[in-house]
Design an enzyme around this catalytic site. Structure first.
Site, short mmCIF file in Angstrom:
data_model
loop_
_atom_site.label_atom_id
_atom_site.label_comp_id
_atom_site.label_asym_id
_atom_site.label_seq_id
_atom_site.Cartn_x
_atom_site.Cartn_y
_atom_site.Cartn_z
N SER B 142 27.29 73.29 37.95
CA SER B 142 26.44 74.48 37.97
C SER B 142 25.03 74.08 37.57
O SER B 142 24.85 73.10 36.83
CB SER B 142 26.97 75.52 36.99
N TYR B 155 28.46 77.83 27.74
CA TYR B 155 28.95 77.55 29.09
C TYR B 155 28.17 76.38 29.70
O TYR B 155 28.75 75.44 30.27
CB TYR B 155 28.78 78.81 29.95
#
Lengths: 463, 249
Positions: B142, B155
């Site tokens: 990501s 995260y």
């Protein structure tokens, strides 16, 4: 040693343990020691796709299978080890006044590989493919046996020089065109063609479009060799070469003194590095094709050319596949039956919209009985396309459907992307071939990436 | 086998309910894949988007938080479909940053799924790909991991770890015939991310899938979705910290 292997098109590489056996006994030993991912013979790696790869398995580099080339003048037959390149075999034959009966576009294929692909040449319309001229071949099957097998019928060999003849034409024809999946060919005996000189007498014509090319190639001109180099993006205009072996009387007075000399290949240059990405595009290809077309004479008769130069124009440049760049190339080669010229036109029209060079169009003659052998009577078209071209998958799938509907087929030695069901439909002899394979290799030792991808040996794969 | 134009026969999806993962599988099926294994905790239903003649979809139990089961997960996938042409590693959890800061245990638990869960299953998958001599491991990283940000650093840091791990694994596999494709999507509106405010340059799951397909076709080691994120982050990565900190998104 684990090595990353790919085909000449440099797409989809896979890793295998590579060993280099020197004789049939060592081949048998390697096959006996093959692991769960099987084994496969590989020659000089000229098949375009994944035919000479066995991911995770053992690949036998067969270029080590060499030995003396024996020419039997009485029968006009030559016996050689499977690792000998056809170019070298031709060089060895010429002093005897003989040439190979079938010569593919490059001399850098091994004898074993040429049999496994049942290669054809510019004389297919007259002389069929290589398999039609093989008198016998020595095949090491995974059980370790060295079998001498022949084509059966009138061509059945008498007991060969090694004593044993295994009367198994079914296995012979499963091996001819069988892509190395029946065992390892270690040697073969071929019929040869007597010639007077080491030269070809070449007629060259330029044609304006595809119809003119088809028309010229259809004429019964009596030439043994004929081929069209075709500019598809340029509308199918072509440089058509038709040739025969030159007679002594065709040569210059100087050359007549030693008519069998001077036909060998000259020294070769090497493409030094991989071309940058994107070099293989519409513009470079268009420029190349235009230059090639206009460089050729409009019409020339009786040009005397050394045989190697006529048969292998690209062999002067080693590793030329580096010019494809990092993404590599796919070669699309199909054959359509006679009378299916409209299919050929449609395929050519679709391919004209993408960058292609080295398009080759040829008339094809009689086929051999090999169930996986590619050549069929009709027309064969071969073109190179950049592998990373957007939409290539869909384009070629579309062409496959047209070729299949016309009763044509694709060449396994070139294929790198067809679907299992397509190949199954194009090769109706596949079930017979599978049965013969299962007999020669019940444990399924012989396997390739091509066979895995297309489900050639396995039970029919789901489409 | 992957063919010359990037089509494959078999796909293992780790994170069998992941929207992005399923979009990738759907795309690969459209391009010719016919054997699919969906691995998820508690198994999965056959998703309606997967439909093609002759398509076989298998379901497999897979728990990212139990690393000792991961080698077995990969082995069972091989039993089901044979060679794994593509393994798509797409599982993950995206909690709320403020909640993580209030509950360090939950933060650690989710980080284990988002990082160490991938380490064990990706290493097991890579071992199989190396053994079979071909195959691509697609790792869903990501942009959150390219440079971690104040607003989602729990995260983001796990993704940063995963991204680095996947790159190293790709280098380790060099020459083995197996490859790693690192995928760096931007904000993707899905069930998992619906509690997060939308960000500029979003990508749909289908766009991520298209990027993966492109990577498979060209043999790239990294793809971004949308592609503009690559030059954008070349710049953003060099921003001074005070400036980076102030960027709300």
């Amino acid at each position: 040693m684990t090595v990353l292997l790919s085909g000449w098109g440099r797409t989809a590489p896979s890793a295998a343990r590579v060993v280099r056996p020197r004789d049939a006994a060592q081949v048998a030993q390697v096959l006996a020691g093959a692991g769960p991912r099987g084994a496969l013979p590989r020659g000089l790696g000229r098949s375009y796709g994944d035919a000479a790869q066995d991911a995770g398995g053992t690949v036998l580099d067969c270029t080590g299978l060499t030995g003396p080339v024996r020419f039997d003048a009485a029968r006009g037959e030559v016996t050689a080890a499977a690792g000998v390149p056809l170019g070298r075999l031709a060089d060895a034959l010429l002093p005897h006044g003989h040439v190979l009966p079938v010569v593919p576009g490059t001399g850098y294929v091994t004898l074993g590989g040429a049999i496994a692909a049942d290669v054809h040449g510019k004389n297919h319309h007259a002389d069929s493919s290589l398999g039609a001229h093989v008198r016998s071949l020595a095949l090491v099957t995974p059980d370790g046996a060295v079998r001498l097998v022949g084509p059966g019928g009138a061509g059945r060999p008498e007991d060969g020089p090694d004593g044993v003849t295994d009367d198994d034409p079914e296995l012979f024809w499963a091996t001819v065109g069988g892509m190395g999946l029946t065992g390892v060919v270690t040697g073969a005996t071929l019929a040869t063609l007597p010639v007077e000189t080491a030269f070809a007498r070449v007629d060259t014509d330029r044609t304006a479009d595809l119809d003119a090319t088809l028309d010229l190639l259809s004429r019964e001109s009596g030439h043994r060799y004929s081929v069209a180099w075709i500019d598809l993006p340029g509308g199918g205009r072509s440089v058509v070469s038709r040739a025969d072996h030159a007679h002594v009387g065709d040569l210059s007075l100087a050359a007549r003194r030693a008519p069998l000399r001077g036909g060998a290949a000259g020294p070769a240059a090497t493409v030094p590095f991989t071309a940058p990405a994107g070099l293989f595009n519409r513009w470079t290809v268009g420029a190349f094709n235009r230059a090639y077309y206009h460089r050729a004479p409009r019409r020339r008769r009786g040009q005397i050319q050394p045989l190697a130069a006529f048969f292998h124009p690209l062999d002067g440049l080693r590793a030329w596949n580096r010019a494809y760049g990092p993404a590599g190339a796919v070669q699309y080669q199909c054959v359509v039956p006679p009378g299916e010229e409209d299919t050929l036109r449609a395929v050519a029209a679709e391919l004209a919209r993408v960058p292609t060079f080295l398009g080759v169009l040829k008339r094809m003659g009689e086929s051999t009985p090999g169930p996986l052998s590619f050549p069929r009577p009709g027309w064969t078209l071969a073109v190179d396309v950049p592998a990373d071209l957007p939409g290539l998958r869909e384009l070629l799938d579309r062409l496959d459907r047209r070729v299949l509907e016309a009763g044509g087929r694709l060449y396994l030695a070139k294929d790198a992307r067809a679907r299992p069901g397509t190949i199954r439909a194009m090769y109706p002899g596949l079930p017979d071939w599978r049965r013969t394979c299962a007999r020669a290799d019940p444990d399924g030792v012989m396997v390739s990436d091509l066979a895995r991808r297309l489900g050639l040996r396995a039970r029919p794969e789901k489409e | 086998m992957r063919d010359a134009v990037g089509s494959v026969r078999s796909v293992l999806l780790l994170g069998g309910r992941s929207e992005i993962g399923l979009a990738v599988v759907e795309r690969l099926v459209r391009e010719g894949a016919r054997e699919v294994v969906l691995a998820a905790r508690g198994g999965t239903e056959l998703p309606g988007v997967l439909d093609a003649p002759g398509l076989q979809v298998h379901s497999l139990e897979f728990d990212a938080s139990l690393p000792e089961t991961h080698a077995d997960t990969v082995a069972r996938a091989v039993e089901l479909v044979g060679d794994l042409d593509v393994v798509v590693d797409a599982f993950g959890v995206l909690g709320d940053q403020a909640a993580y800061e209030a509950d360090p245990v939950a933060a650690a638990r989710d980080s284990a799924v988002n990082y160490t869960g991938h380490v064990s299953v990706d290493l097991a998958a890579a071992a199989r790909l190396r053994e079979q001599g071909h195959g691509t491991l697609v790792v869903l990283s990501s942009i959150a991991g390219v440079r971690t940000r104040r607003f989602n650093f729990v995260y983001g840091s796990a993704k940063a770890g995963l991204d680095g791990f996947a790159q190293g694994l790709g280098d380790a596999l060099h020459g083995s015939g197996a490859r790693v494709l690192v995928v760096r999507p931007g904000y993707v509106p899905t069930q998992m991310s619906r509690h997060v405010d939308p960000a500029p340059f979003p990508a749909t799951p289908a766009q991520v899938a298209a990027a993966v397909a492109r990577g498979l076709r060209t043999g790239a080691h990294t793809v971004w979705a949308p592609p503009v994120l690559r030059p954008l982050f070349t710049v953003l990565r060099t921003l001074p910290r005070p400036l980076w900190r102030r960027l709300s998104r």
